[in-house]
Design a protein around this motif. Structure first.
Motif, PDB file in Angstrom:
ATOM      1  N   GLY A 164       0.787  -1.222   0.000  1.00 49.08           N
ATOM      2  CA  GLY A 164       0.000   0.000   0.000  1.00 49.08           C
ATOM      3  C   GLY A 164       0.820   1.273   0.000  1.00 49.08           C
ATOM      4  N   THR A 165       2.054   1.236  -0.472  1.00 50.04           N
ATOM      5  CA  THR A 165       2.907   2.422  -0.458  1.00 50.04           C
ATOM      6  C   THR A 165       2.532   3.380  -1.588  1.00 50.04           C
ATOM      7  OG1 THR A 165       4.539   1.275  -1.828  1.00 50.04           O
ATOM      8  CG2 THR A 165       4.813   1.144   0.547  1.00 50.04           C
ATOM      9  N   PRO A 166       2.751   4.679  -1.376  1.00 51.84           N
ATOM     10  CA  PRO A 166       2.359   5.663  -2.386  1.00 51.84           C
ATOM     11  C   PRO A 166       3.010   5.442  -3.751  1.00 51.84           C
ATOM     12  CG  PRO A 166       2.798   6.760  -0.297  1.00 51.84           C
ATOM     13  CD  PRO A 166       3.219   5.333  -0.131  1.00 51.84           C
ATOM     14  N   ARG A 167       4.270   5.025  -3.783  1.00 45.96           N
ATOM     15  CA  ARG A 167       4.962   4.831  -5.051  1.00 45.96           C
ATOM     16  C   ARG A 167       4.781   3.433  -5.614  1.00 45.96           C
ATOM     17  NH1 ARG A 167       6.401   7.925  -8.722  1.00 45.96           N
ATOM     18  NH2 ARG A 167       8.335   6.803  -9.175  1.00 45.96           N
ATOM     19  N   ALA A 168       4.110   2.561  -4.887  1.00 47.46           N
ATOM     20  CA  ALA A 168       3.829   1.193  -5.350  1.00 47.46           C
ATOM     21  C   ALA A 168       5.100   0.426  -5.706  1.00 47.46           C
ATOM     22  CB  ALA A 168       2.873   1.219  -6.553  1.00 47.46           C
ATOM     23  N   GLY A 169       6.186   0.748  -5.009  1.00 47.39           N
ATOM     24  CA  GLY A 169       7.430   0.036  -5.277  1.00 47.39           C
ATOM     25  C   GLY A 169       7.348  -1.443  -4.951  1.00 47.39           C
ATOM     26  N   ASN A 170       6.658  -1.771  -3.850  1.00 51.69           N
ATOM     27  CA  ASN A 170       6.539  -3.180  -3.480  1.00 51.69           C
ATOM     28  C   ASN A 170       5.620  -3.946  -4.420  1.00 51.69           C
ATOM     29  OD1 ASN A 170       8.325  -2.934  -1.411  1.00 51.69           O
ATOM     30  ND2 ASN A 170       6.826  -3.047   0.242  1.00 51.69           N
ATOM     31  N   VAL A 171       4.662  -3.261  -5.015  1.00 51.43           N
ATOM     32  CA  VAL A 171       3.843  -3.897  -6.052  1.00 51.43           C
ATOM     33  C   VAL A 171       4.720  -4.271  -7.233  1.00 51.43           C
ATOM     34  CG1 VAL A 171       1.979  -3.520  -7.729  1.00 51.43           C
ATOM     35  CG2 VAL A 171       1.726  -2.725  -5.371  1.00 51.43           C
ATOM     36  N   LEU A 172       5.612  -3.374  -7.601  1.00 49.68           N
ATOM     37  CA  LEU A 172       6.532  -3.650  -8.706  1.00 49.68           C
ATOM     38  C   LEU A 172       7.424  -4.847  -8.384  1.00 49.68           C
ATOM     39  CD1 LEU A 172       7.651  -2.779 -11.479  1.00 49.68           C
ATOM     40  CD2 LEU A 172       9.229  -1.258 -10.254  1.00 49.68           C
ATOM     41  N   LEU A 173       7.971  -4.888  -7.167  1.00 48.11           N
ATOM     42  CA  LEU A 173       8.810  -6.023  -6.776  1.00 48.11           C
ATOM     43  C   LEU A 173       8.021  -7.327  -6.835  1.00 48.11           C
ATOM     44  CD1 LEU A 173      10.850  -4.643  -3.728  1.00 48.11           C
ATOM     45  CD2 LEU A 173      11.652  -5.023  -6.058  1.00 48.11           C
ATOM     46  N   ARG A 174       6.837  -7.325  -6.258  1.00 45.21           N
ATOM     47  CA  ARG A 174       6.012  -8.542  -6.255  1.00 45.21           C
ATOM     48  C   ARG A 174       5.779  -9.052  -7.666  1.00 45.21           C
ATOM     49  NH1 ARG A 174      -0.004  -7.255  -5.112  1.00 45.21           N
ATOM     50  NH2 ARG A 174       0.288  -6.538  -7.263  1.00 45.21           N
ATOM     51  N   ASP A 175       5.414  -8.157  -8.564  1.00 45.77           N
ATOM     52  CA  ASP A 175       5.027  -8.579  -9.912  1.00 45.77           C
ATOM     53  C   ASP A 175       6.224  -9.030 -10.756  1.00 45.77           C
ATOM     54  OD1 ASP A 175       2.467  -8.008  -9.177  1.00 45.77           O
ATOM     55  OD2 ASP A 175       2.312  -6.130 -10.291  1.00 45.77           O
ATOM     56  N   VAL A 176       7.349  -8.333 -10.639  1.00 48.11           N
ATOM     57  CA  VAL A 176       8.482  -8.720 -11.495  1.00 48.11           C
ATOM     58  C   VAL A 176       9.117 -10.021 -11.010  1.00 48.11           C
ATOM     59  CG1 VAL A 176       8.930  -6.345 -12.212  1.00 48.11           C
ATOM     60  CG2 VAL A 176      10.202  -7.302 -10.274  1.00 48.11           C
ATOM     61  N   PHE A 177       9.119 -10.251  -9.702  1.00 47.93           N
ATOM     62  CA  PHE A 177       9.683 -11.512  -9.223  1.00 47.93           C
ATOM     63  C   PHE A 177       8.753 -12.681  -9.554  1.00 47.93           C
ATOM     64  CE2 PHE A 177      12.667  -8.840  -7.088  1.00 47.93           C
ATOM     65  CZ  PHE A 177      13.788  -9.639  -6.907  1.00 47.93           C
ATOM     66  N   THR A 178       7.455 -12.438  -9.542  1.00 46.92           N
ATOM     67  CA  THR A 178       6.527 -13.478  -9.982  1.00 46.92           C
ATOM     68  C   THR A 178       6.745 -13.782 -11.458  1.00 46.92           C
ATOM     69  OG1 THR A 178       4.850 -12.828  -8.359  1.00 46.92           O
ATOM     70  CG2 THR A 178       4.096 -14.075 -10.265  1.00 46.92           C
ATOM     71  N   ALA A 179       6.860 -12.744 -12.274  1.00 49.09           N
ATOM     72  CA  ALA A 179       7.057 -12.933 -13.710  1.00 49.09           C
ATOM     73  C   ALA A 179       8.387 -13.598 -14.024  1.00 49.09           C
ATOM     74  CB  ALA A 179       6.973 -11.584 -14.425  1.00 49.09           C
ATOM     75  N   SER A 180       9.391 -13.357 -13.184  1.00 46.42           N
ATOM     76  CA  SER A 180      10.711 -13.926 -13.467  1.00 46.42           C
ATOM     77  C   SER A 180      10.692 -15.449 -13.445  1.00 46.42           C
ATOM     78  CB  SER A 180      11.740 -13.404 -12.448  1.00 46.42           C
ATOM     79  OG  SER A 180      11.616 -14.044 -11.193  1.00 46.42           O
TER      80      SER A 180
END
Length: 401
Positions: free
Chosen positions: A104-120
């Motif tokens: 729930g962070t304003p910059r959604a950095g953790n959303v980015l981490l979650r999604d790219v590691f899943t995609a990897s």
């Protein structure tokens, strides 16, 4: 924080908009005295001029074209770390205080981490949607930065569970979670301006100008890390002790806790060694009456669990003050007790004399030297970043009678 050397390439502030990205090159900041001096936003248009996560697009819309990770190297509670020998970069997410959810962070950095590691861990088509990551690190003077490399999420030396982990922290008694992620610096020394412009224009990341190492990762999740084995093996006293006041205080807390009963530090040294070497198996801490120079003996496991072999090691612990060094006598005693195909570990809250390090290196002795700074680094990587956290760990793990 990395400091530039005279041999590193330097790019002037006026040349940033047309510059290629060269590993370990310094990109100068401006001199106006405001945020317009920030160089990353000039190097890569649209990524912004502040924060650790910077990108073009938006994570929640799955349209990030490229991403920048920026680290100052100065957040002791969140110790980002580049291991240049293995090409592994450890980076913490952007949920660094209590009061909001992991994603729930304003910059959604953790959303980015979650999604790219899943995609990897998905298909090549999934990885093709992962934006290339560019790593920058703070450097002097002013707002200047170093480019540290092209990053791919994940690592060839870690399990999938270890590549991205949600870890707990507490502030003022309130618990919250943040991500600890591991990226690989790919073996490519120059990112051409043409590829950056291609990405910014929404082009296919594996299209024209794509580095071969990125294409190999997308096609088959093949990591080609930039490996840089260390050439300097002799550390000065300064290099072996914490470089900041918080780290110095953490180390002093350990010394004070075991003052007057230094033998009890041996169990603590074993615990520290386990943080550094997680595959350590059973360890027997010798009793004071039996101590013949080995404070502990243990086994270290190698190989898969189905076919693991164990190597014996001997460990010695020296709870010394910062002004007292570990000399030849202590190390020679440990060396004399190492049998064929065994190794030794010497853990100290202080530092090792130059002669000790030279003899261990030149004679090829299988001895691991763990100094005060290594102890602090290990504790910080384990999430114990304050004196209070270290004291709590000591009280719980090594209670006094």
């Amino acid at each position: 924080m990395a400091l530039p050397s005279a041999s590193e390439p330097h790019v002037a502030f006026s040349d940033l908009e047309t510059a290629d990205l060269i590993v370990d090159a310094l990109y100068a900041g401006g001199t106006s005295g405001n945020t317009g001096d920030e160089p990353i936003s000039k190097l890569i248009k649209g990524v912004g001029n502040q924060g650790g996560f910077r990108y073009v697009g938006w994570p929640t819309k799955n349209n990030v074209k490229l991403a920048v990770l920026y680290t100052s190297g100065g957040e002791v509670d969140w110790p980002d770390h580049l291991d240049v020998e293995t090409g592994t970069f450890t980076y913490y997410g952007d949920n660094k205080k209590a009061g909001q959810s992991l994603h729930g962070t304003p910059r959604a950095g953790n959303v980015l981490l979650r999604d790219v590691f899943t995609a990897s861990h998905g298909t090549a088509a999934d990885r093709a949607k992962v934006p290339p990551f560019f790593l920058f690190e703070k450097a002097g003077p002013g707002r200047s930065v170093l480019f540290r490399g092209l990053l791919a999420p994940g690592s060839p030396i870690l399990t999938s569970d270890d590549e991205l982990t949600a870890i707990w922290r507490a502030t003022a008694g309130l618990r919250f979670q943040n991500y600890r992620s591991h990226f690989t610096v790919l073996d490519h020394s120059l990112i051409p301006r043409s590829w950056i412009q291609h990405l910014l224009a929404g082009g296919d990341p594996v299209g024209d100008g794509c580095p071969d190492v990125w294409r190999a990762w997308v096609d088959g999740r093949v990591y080609r890390p930039m490996l840089a084995p260390a050439t300097t093996v002799i550390r000065s006293k300064v290099d072996q002790l914490p470089s900041d006041s918080a780290g110095t205080a953490m180390l002093e807390e350990i010394r004070e806790y075991f003052r007057g009963h230094a033998h009890d530090f041996e169990s603590c040294a074993v615990a520290i060694w386990r943080l550094i070497a997680p595959n350590t198996g059973p360890v027997d801490v010798t009793r004071p009456s039996r101590d013949g120079g080995r404070d502990a003996i243990g086994r270290y496991g190698l190989g898969p669990s189905s076919s693991r072999i164990a190597i014996d090691f001997a460990l010695e612990a020296k709870c010394y003050g910062a002004a007292s060094s570990v000399g030849v006598r202590e190390v020679s005693r440990l060396i004399s007790r190492i049998r064929h195909r065994n190794f030794g570990v010497l853990v100290t809250t202080s530092y090792f004399q130059k002669q000790v390090q030279e003899e261990v290196h030149e004679d090829g002795h299988p001895i691991v030297l763990v100094a005060g700074r290594d102890i602090v680094d290990a504790l910080r990587q384990d999430g114990r970043t304050t004196v209070a956290a270290v004291r709590q760990w000591l009280d719980q793990s090594f209670p006094r009678p």
